[in-house]
Design a protein around this motif. Structure first.
Motif, PDB file in Angstrom:
ATOM      1  N   TRP A  10       7.747  10.648  -5.985  1.00 49.77           N
ATOM      2  CA  TRP A  10       6.282  10.654  -5.956  1.00 49.77           C
ATOM      3  C   TRP A  10       5.708   9.254  -5.761  1.00 49.77           C
ATOM      4  N   PHE A  11       6.453   8.223  -6.157  1.00 55.73           N
ATOM      5  CA  PHE A  11       5.959   6.848  -5.992  1.00 55.73           C
ATOM      6  C   PHE A  11       6.270   6.429  -4.564  1.00 55.73           C
ATOM      7  N   SER A  12       5.366   6.783  -3.677  1.00 52.29           N
ATOM      8  CA  SER A  12       5.615   6.605  -2.250  1.00 52.29           C
ATOM      9  C   SER A  12       4.418   5.962  -1.560  1.00 52.29           C
ATOM     10  N   TYR A  13       4.654   5.534  -0.330  1.00 54.22           N
ATOM     11  CA  TYR A  13       3.579   4.966   0.484  1.00 54.22           C
ATOM     12  C   TYR A  13       2.507   6.016   0.779  1.00 54.22           C
ATOM     13  N   GLU A  14       2.900   7.263   0.841  1.00 50.74           N
ATOM     14  CA  GLU A  14       1.934   8.321   1.138  1.00 50.74           C
ATOM     15  C   GLU A  14       0.943   8.501  -0.006  1.00 50.74           C
ATOM     16  N   ARG A  15       1.422   8.493  -1.240  1.00 53.26           N
ATOM     17  CA  ARG A  15       0.548   8.749  -2.388  1.00 53.26           C
ATOM     18  C   ARG A  15      -0.117   7.466  -2.906  1.00 53.26           C
ATOM     19  N   PHE A  16       0.629   6.366  -2.932  1.00 54.48           N
ATOM     20  CA  PHE A  16       0.122   5.092  -3.456  1.00 54.48           C
ATOM     21  C   PHE A  16       0.383   3.980  -2.436  1.00 54.48           C
ATOM     22  N   PRO A  17      -0.298   4.010  -1.276  1.00 55.51           N
ATOM     23  CA  PRO A  17       0.046   3.084  -0.196  1.00 55.51           C
ATOM     24  C   PRO A  17      -0.011   1.604  -0.579  1.00 55.51           C
ATOM     25  N   GLU A  18      -1.095   1.157  -1.214  1.00 53.32           N
ATOM     26  CA  GLU A  18      -1.209  -0.264  -1.556  1.00 53.32           C
ATOM     27  C   GLU A  18      -0.280  -0.648  -2.695  1.00 53.32           C
ATOM     28  N   LEU A  19      -0.060   0.255  -3.619  1.00 52.13           N
ATOM     29  CA  LEU A  19       0.756  -0.042  -4.793  1.00 52.13           C
ATOM     30  C   LEU A  19       2.246   0.011  -4.476  1.00 52.13           C
ATOM     31  N   ALA A  20       2.682   0.992  -3.706  1.00 53.88           N
ATOM     32  CA  ALA A  20       4.109   1.129  -3.390  1.00 53.88           C
ATOM     33  C   ALA A  20       4.602  -0.014  -2.512  1.00 53.88           C
ATOM     34  N   GLU A  21       3.707  -0.605  -1.742  1.00 59.00           N
ATOM     35  CA  GLU A  21       4.096  -1.716  -0.873  1.00 59.00           C
ATOM     36  C   GLU A  21       4.456  -2.966  -1.673  1.00 59.00           C
ATOM     37  N   ALA A  22       3.686  -3.251  -2.712  1.00 59.79           N
ATOM     38  CA  ALA A  22       3.934  -4.438  -3.535  1.00 59.79           C
ATOM     39  C   ALA A  22       3.344  -4.189  -4.918  1.00 59.79           C
ATOM     40  N   TYR A  23       4.196  -4.188  -5.940  1.00 62.40           N
ATOM     41  CA  TYR A  23       3.739  -3.883  -7.297  1.00 62.40           C
ATOM     42  C   TYR A  23       4.611  -4.580  -8.330  1.00 62.40           C
TER      43      TYR A  23
END
Length: 194
Positions: A10-23
């Motif tokens: 679920w932690f993916s670019y589709e659901r959380f684009p800005e967060l999954a890229e860099a967090y």
């Protein structure tokens, strides 16, 4: 019970684009959000309550040179969300924040560099770096969790599952999209981390 690595898809670019890229997600036991902010050198009274969406938007507005965390309480843990941030991947900060308690963090930057840390009372007990493997010795407390990843765990990126699973194992907190999206975060700039 620990889920399998695929359980965190679920932690993916589709659901959380800005967060999954860099967090960076950091858990610190026994501290209220205001106490954690103060330990970082921030002024809690200058921090503002925000939703996850507001936190992400505000953090990206601050730019790359400012630390803009959001902190919430989950049970007796302070949970820090940093969109495009890395306080929880700075060993100096990790050891300081873990004084007298336990800290667990995982981080991914836009270049795909990924870290996992576990620190107890100012000492890093275990770390995991994508592509380089893990610290020399796996502590007994996490050996069963590491075995669940199988023989290929050295090739896994922490955000593909191991980081979430190890954090769950060490904190007892199962991070879910509902928990991320449903929490209110105390947010602001940490001056010394700029």
């Amino acid at each position: 019970m620990i889920a399998t690595p695929g359980g965190h898809a679920w932690f993916s670019y589709e659901r959380f684009p800005e967060l999954a890229e860099a967090y960076c997600f950091t858990y610190v036991r026994g501290l209220a959000p205001e106490q954690l902010v103060a330990r970082l050198g921030g002024r809690p009274e200058g921090f503002t309550p925000m939703t996850l969406e507001q936190l992400i938007e505000a953090a990206y507005r601050q730019g790359y040179d400012k630390a803009f965390p959001g902190v919430t309480a989950i049970g007796d843990w302070a949970f820090v969300v940093e969109p495009n941030g890395g306080l929880g991947a700075d060993e100096r900060i990790i050891t300081s924040l873990s004084a007298g308690t336990r800290l667990v963090s995982h981080f991914r930057d836009v270049e795909g560099v990924e870290f996992f840390y576990w620190s107890e009372d100012g000492e890093i007990r275990f770390w995991f770096l994508a592509d380089e493997g893990y610290a020399e010795e796996v502590p007994d407390e996490i050996a069963p969790a590491m075995r669940r990843f199988g023989a290929g765990y050295r090739d896994l990126c922490p955000s593909d599952g191991p980081a979430f699973l190890l954090a769950e194992h060490l904190t007892g907190i199962t991070l879910t999209p509902e928990l991320l999206e449903g929490s209110t975060y105390l947010c602001g700039v940490i001056p010394e981390a700029e």
